[in-house]
Design an enzyme around this catalytic site. Sequence first.
Site, PDB file in Angstrom:
ATOM      1  N   GLY A  39      30.397  21.221   5.609  1.00 38.05           N
ATOM      2  CA  GLY A  39      29.921  19.865   5.825  1.00 38.05           C
ATOM      3  C   GLY A  39      30.672  18.786   5.064  1.00 38.05           C
ATOM      4  N   GLU A  40      31.643  19.178   4.242  1.00 40.41           N
ATOM      5  CA  GLU A  40      32.414  18.177   3.510  1.00 40.41           C
ATOM      6  C   GLU A  40      33.462  17.537   4.420  1.00 40.41           C
ATOM      7  OE1 GLU A  40      34.022  19.813  -0.067  1.00 40.41           O
ATOM      8  OE2 GLU A  40      32.047  20.311  -0.892  1.00 40.41           O
ATOM      9  N   ARG A 101      17.697  -2.843   7.545  1.00 39.78           N
ATOM     10  CA  ARG A 101      16.293  -3.198   7.782  1.00 39.78           C
ATOM     11  C   ARG A 101      15.421  -2.997   6.548  1.00 39.78           C
ATOM     12  NH1 ARG A 101      15.356   0.101  13.292  1.00 39.78           N
ATOM     13  NH2 ARG A 101      16.992   1.371  12.338  1.00 39.78           N
ATOM     14  N   ASP A 176       8.979 -11.045  18.237  1.00 41.82           N
ATOM     15  CA  ASP A 176       8.061 -11.092  17.103  1.00 41.82           C
ATOM     16  C   ASP A 176       8.343 -12.355  16.303  1.00 41.82           C
ATOM     17  OD1 ASP A 176      10.237 -10.569  15.292  1.00 41.82           O
ATOM     18  OD2 ASP A 176      10.060  -8.452  15.789  1.00 41.82           O
ATOM     19  N   LYS A 205       3.036  -9.691  16.638  1.00 41.80           N
ATOM     20  CA  LYS A 205       3.384  -8.285  16.416  1.00 41.80           C
ATOM     21  C   LYS A 205       3.005  -7.879  15.005  1.00 41.80           C
ATOM     22  CE  LYS A 205       7.428  -5.312  15.756  1.00 41.80           C
ATOM     23  NZ  LYS A 205       8.899  -5.256  15.773  1.00 41.80           N
ATOM     24  N   ARG A 207       3.025  -4.270  12.492  1.00 42.37           N
ATOM     25  CA  ARG A 207       3.452  -2.877  12.386  1.00 42.37           C
ATOM     26  C   ARG A 207       2.844  -2.265  11.139  1.00 42.37           C
ATOM     27  NH1 ARG A 207       7.838  -0.138  14.520  1.00 42.37           N
ATOM     28  NH2 ARG A 207       8.826  -2.075  15.197  1.00 42.37           N
ATOM     29  N   ASP A 230      16.977 -10.621  20.585  1.00 44.34           N
ATOM     30  CA  ASP A 230      16.741  -9.917  19.325  1.00 44.34           C
ATOM     31  C   ASP A 230      18.073  -9.423  18.780  1.00 44.34           C
ATOM     32  OD1 ASP A 230      15.226  -9.020  17.226  1.00 44.34           O
ATOM     33  OD2 ASP A 230      13.988  -7.646  18.395  1.00 44.34           O
ATOM     34  N   THR A 235      13.644   1.852  19.254  1.00 39.84           N
ATOM     35  CA  THR A 235      12.864   2.716  20.153  1.00 39.84           C
ATOM     36  C   THR A 235      12.548   2.028  21.471  1.00 39.84           C
ATOM     37  OG1 THR A 235      10.740   1.944  19.281  1.00 39.84           O
ATOM     38  CG2 THR A 235      11.774   3.823  18.162  1.00 39.84           C
ATOM     39  N   THR A 238       8.975  -2.514  20.964  1.00 37.84           N
ATOM     40  CA  THR A 238       8.747  -3.959  20.838  1.00 37.84           C
ATOM     41  C   THR A 238       9.211  -4.689  22.092  1.00 37.84           C
ATOM     42  OG1 THR A 238       8.947  -3.888  18.439  1.00 37.84           O
ATOM     43  CG2 THR A 238       9.330  -6.013  19.496  1.00 37.84           C
TER      44      THR A 238
END
Length: 324
Positions: A39-40, A101, A176, A205, A207, A230, A235, A238
Amino acid sequence: MKNDIKLFALKPDEDLGGKVAEQLGIALAELEERSFEDGEHKLRALEGVNGKDVYVIHSLYGDLNHSVNDKVVRLIFLLGSLKDAGAKRVTAIIPYLAYARKDRKTKSRDPLNTHYLARMLESVGTDRVLTVDVHNLQAYQNAFRCKNEHLEAQRLFAVYLETKQQRGPVAIMSPDAGGVKRASAFRGLMQEKTGQKIPLIFMEKERSRGEVSGEALVGEVAGRNVIIFDDMISTGTTLSRAAAACKKAGAKSVKAVATHGLFVNTAGELLSAPEIEELIICNTIPPFRLQNTEVSRKLKVLDISPLLADAIQTLSEGGELEMM
């Protein structure tokens, strides 16, 4: 000046990087990328960078081959190696900035992931970071001690929508309250383009623990062509809720505009709903999760490469990027 520029793009971004290089009239610099069984990662420039003005394009999103964290590590290793190889200046061009975020504390002991990512990038000598339509501009600017630049895709969207202008009045909507300032700026741009007065509306909105609630619309949409604006689609929850509320309230049509299309989980299913007539994004993230879905038929992807190329040209000549 072009001889002093070196532009690299990691594998997931080679298509975008190639387009930017073409705009600049240079070749994309060659890069060795290796992933080992444990994985390196190893990344090495195959061209000399000593004394050069170096730019690296790498969007930080998870895809089918690498997680977000893999991409962060790969970018940091490459940036560090370029500085060690004598690059005069290294600029990380991150069209989609991960962890943007989580930019403030909302609960006790919350992490400030944007700050931590900034510290990692700075620790290997990154001279400048450039991103596109970051989630919270003020938090982004405050997180970095190194120079930081920010590009907006609003004009790309405005030009495209002007060519697709429909009959009847238009409304710009933020899905939102948190995105009202962003949507308001886009409304101003669209008013300049169309010459008509355009109302701004938004949707209630809330959450909590991942659950979204709130259905009230603030503003009049009946008989209007609504453009939901936006910075990103994750997902799709919204956006689909906002589109359904607009149609229920009598909107003539609904288009959705967002710079970054993540389209995770059930986004393909939610956004295939007939309430959304067209979905417009940029190629900061390839919409690979929407392949072979109903949504792909109404998806329009705008090319961000001219915007990035102009920014590189300006910065390489010692200029400053204009704020919107």
